[in-house]
Design an enzyme around this catalytic site. Sequence first.
Site, PDB file in Angstrom:
ATOM      1  N   SER A 680       0.716  -1.138  -0.075  1.00 20.15           N
ATOM      2  CA  SER A 680      -0.193   0.011  -0.013  1.00 20.15           C
ATOM      3  C   SER A 680       0.735   1.273  -0.009  1.00 20.15           C
ATOM      4  O   SER A 680       0.098   2.347  -0.124  1.00 20.15           O
ATOM      5  CB  SER A 680      -1.019   0.109   1.168  1.00 20.15           C
ATOM      6  OG  SER A 680      -0.041   0.036   2.497  1.00 20.15           O
ATOM      7  N   LYS A 723      -6.306   4.727   7.938  1.00 22.22           N
ATOM      8  CA  LYS A 723      -5.281   5.631   7.482  1.00 22.22           C
ATOM      9  C   LYS A 723      -5.560   6.893   7.246  1.00 22.22           C
ATOM     10  O   LYS A 723      -4.895   7.937   7.830  1.00 22.22           O
ATOM     11  CB  LYS A 723      -4.753   4.996   6.146  1.00 22.22           C
ATOM     12  CG  LYS A 723      -3.989   3.772   6.121  1.00 22.22           C
ATOM     13  CD  LYS A 723      -3.724   3.067   4.832  1.00 22.22           C
ATOM     14  CE  LYS A 723      -3.001   1.859   4.952  1.00 22.22           C
ATOM     15  NZ  LYS A 723      -2.690   1.219   3.326  1.00 22.22           N
TER      16      LYS A 723
END
Length: 835
Positions: A680, A723
Amino acid sequence: MSNDATIGDAGHEPESPPPEVPRLLPPTALRVECDPACLGFSTTSELEPLSGFFGQDRAAHAIRFGTGIRQPGYNCFVLGPAAAGGQRAIRAFLCERARAEPAPDDFAYVNNFDDSRRPRALRLPPGRAQLLRNDMQELVGELGISIPSLFESEEYKSRRRAVDEAFENAQEKALEALETKAGSQDIAILRTPMGFAFAPKENGQIVTPDDYRKLPRDRREEIGKKIEALQDELRSALEKIPQMDKERRKQIRSINNEMARSAIKVAIADVYEHFKDIPAVTSFLSGVEHDLVENVELFLKPTGTQEDEPAASTVIPARDTRLRRYAVNVMVSSGDCSKDAPRVAPVVHEEHPTLANLIGRIEHVSHMGALLTDFTLIQPGSLHRANGGYIIIDALSILRQPFAWDALKRALRTEVIAVESALDQMSLTSTTTLEPEPIPLSIKVVLVGDRQLYHLLAGLDPDFPKLFKVQVEFDDETVRSAENLALFSRFVANVIRDWKLRPFDAGAVAALSEEASRIADDSERLSLHTSRLADLVRETDYWAGEAGATTSAREHVEKAVAEQTRRADRIREKAHEAVARGIVLVDLEGEKIGQINGLSVLSIGDFRFGRPTRITARVRMGTGKVIDIEREVELGGPIHSKGVLILSSFLATRYALDEPISMAASLVFEQSYGGVEGDSASAAELFVLMSALSGLPLRQSLAVTGSINQLGEIQAIGGVNEKIEGFFDVCAGRGLNGQHGVIIPASNVKHLMLRREVVKAASDGRFRIYAIRHVDEGIALLARRAAGERTCEGAFPAGSVNGLIEEKLRTYAQLRRRYVTGAAIGKTGDDKIDA
């Protein structure tokens, strides 16, 4: 949305408007709100109970098939996350199905009168085993009274007296004949405590020893010969007495049996009548009757001198251990058939599947230092209790128990339950034990485990696919539709009814559905982790009670969610505090070359949170290698390393295609002291490398997450909500300035279910979330300059990001050629000098 707003700020315009326009997400795209009015109720008390499986059509179809088919091997394995509530749902389904099925047969162990070490297993219609046990207890109790009374009767005493007198008369007659013969020879037979003795007589008087010694020698010899002959005859007569006594005992036993048989036949007749329709029981009763007759003395306490003869006695209690041979050990029963209670197929949930708990055990008792056992000490296991029905077992638990998994497979393969001991299998004991007759097994086993365990068993145990042919897989989530929202509301109502909680109003159910989407990490889905959702319902009720409310509302749901987070977020607070105090270096303002804010997710149990991590890159002339420092020190996992190799391939195949890649680059997660895994951050790593190559600074007010492929496309990642919120919390701690934000893949927009405070900040223009599809969109936004597309001449526009990168790579290639040529010339000169 203007280019100025999305690409650059006033005073920082790029040289030319970029063709790429990242999408600034509106607040409505950041969280899906559920309108309580669309639910169609005021409170959950108005809703009908939910039956069946919520959102688990695949699992429902599979379990119906698995329990419906009656062929061997079609047992079920329920796989899915524990929080999905599969075990609870399966048990509810099995209980509902069992109510429509007949009760199974009863089973009991009884004594094997031919070989007591091999008890017999009796199969009886439902509810009849307890009746047989009760009848046998009554029979033994009745015989314990009637038989002693019978042997105290005048009839028995007179018949026995006649036998005894006949024996005594025969004995006396034989001795009298010998005495007469001895008397005719002037020899007397004396009876002494030590037995019989012979003595000579003179004139009718016994000769004393002194007088006997005075007799002439020839007279003494004559007397001695007579006595010796008489002794032989006496010995012969005495040898016949044991045989006569044996015949006496035989006649007495015949009388005993004759009289006992009549009493036993009368007492056992009722038991025969109750079970005349079951051949196995009548056969057992026939053996009982014969054994009772042969062992009638078990009901008597001897008082005579003969150990093996019954006599007038005191009653022996029915619970005497000597009479346990006539007991009935009920292993499994559907209850007393004389009662009207409904009998259905059993559903057993074995919480602790040890070998003994599954297949039963044989207990022992200590007696004079030895361990003894009999058939009444055979204890049933959960397979006995579930026989004819269903049993639920946790797969991991049974695999942890020695011998249990093999025993379960053996029982399913052979379709019988054979009681065995783990100690016997390991040959650790040599005590007297039993070999009970196996009990026929007809059962559906439902194993519950996670997906990884299922696939491990399917791949490593060749018996597993043959015995567990039905895969019942529970989904983690379902589509967020009007129909499923209605089912979700009824599920909430079920939890409230089951736990007797306050009703939820429509707003509370709407808030709970939003949290279900957040748990699913998808605004278009609802989580099916019913266990976790049920916990949230119960906690909401608690906070509603603390607030003095009679109905749970939205604010109580939000309070429960906040409190769940608060109880688990110590590590998150410490991580964000380290950033706020400057211990962990994260820049949130300005611009930096070769530096960017990446985003990662940390998991602590069920709690996840995001945090920013500084990623830096350095480049110079080299051989085209991109060094992943995390991998070099073995902190980077294989997926992270794959992401670095992909971005390296993207750079090598996009720029300066007519030149060799001549750079040396290094990438690192700063202040990362644990493992790094996942791809990611590959987009962020690519952006920071592009910044280092182009010499363009990147905005530090933006954080980036997303993976990249070799075509430069930005791909979806996991944990997008955590996030974004992690970076938001850090920025909010220092103060939002309207420039802070996060860049995410466009394919992750459907996953957004952000906290309300994040959505509020976005609505106020204090926090921004951008969605990108290609690397050019992201670098243009971060570097405030157009990425640039190749023209028809094959070159990137001068001054664009891509143009600067390609220019730098060509420069490195030229420097490398110059370096290599110079090194070659130097080597040639050295060779000449050496020559």
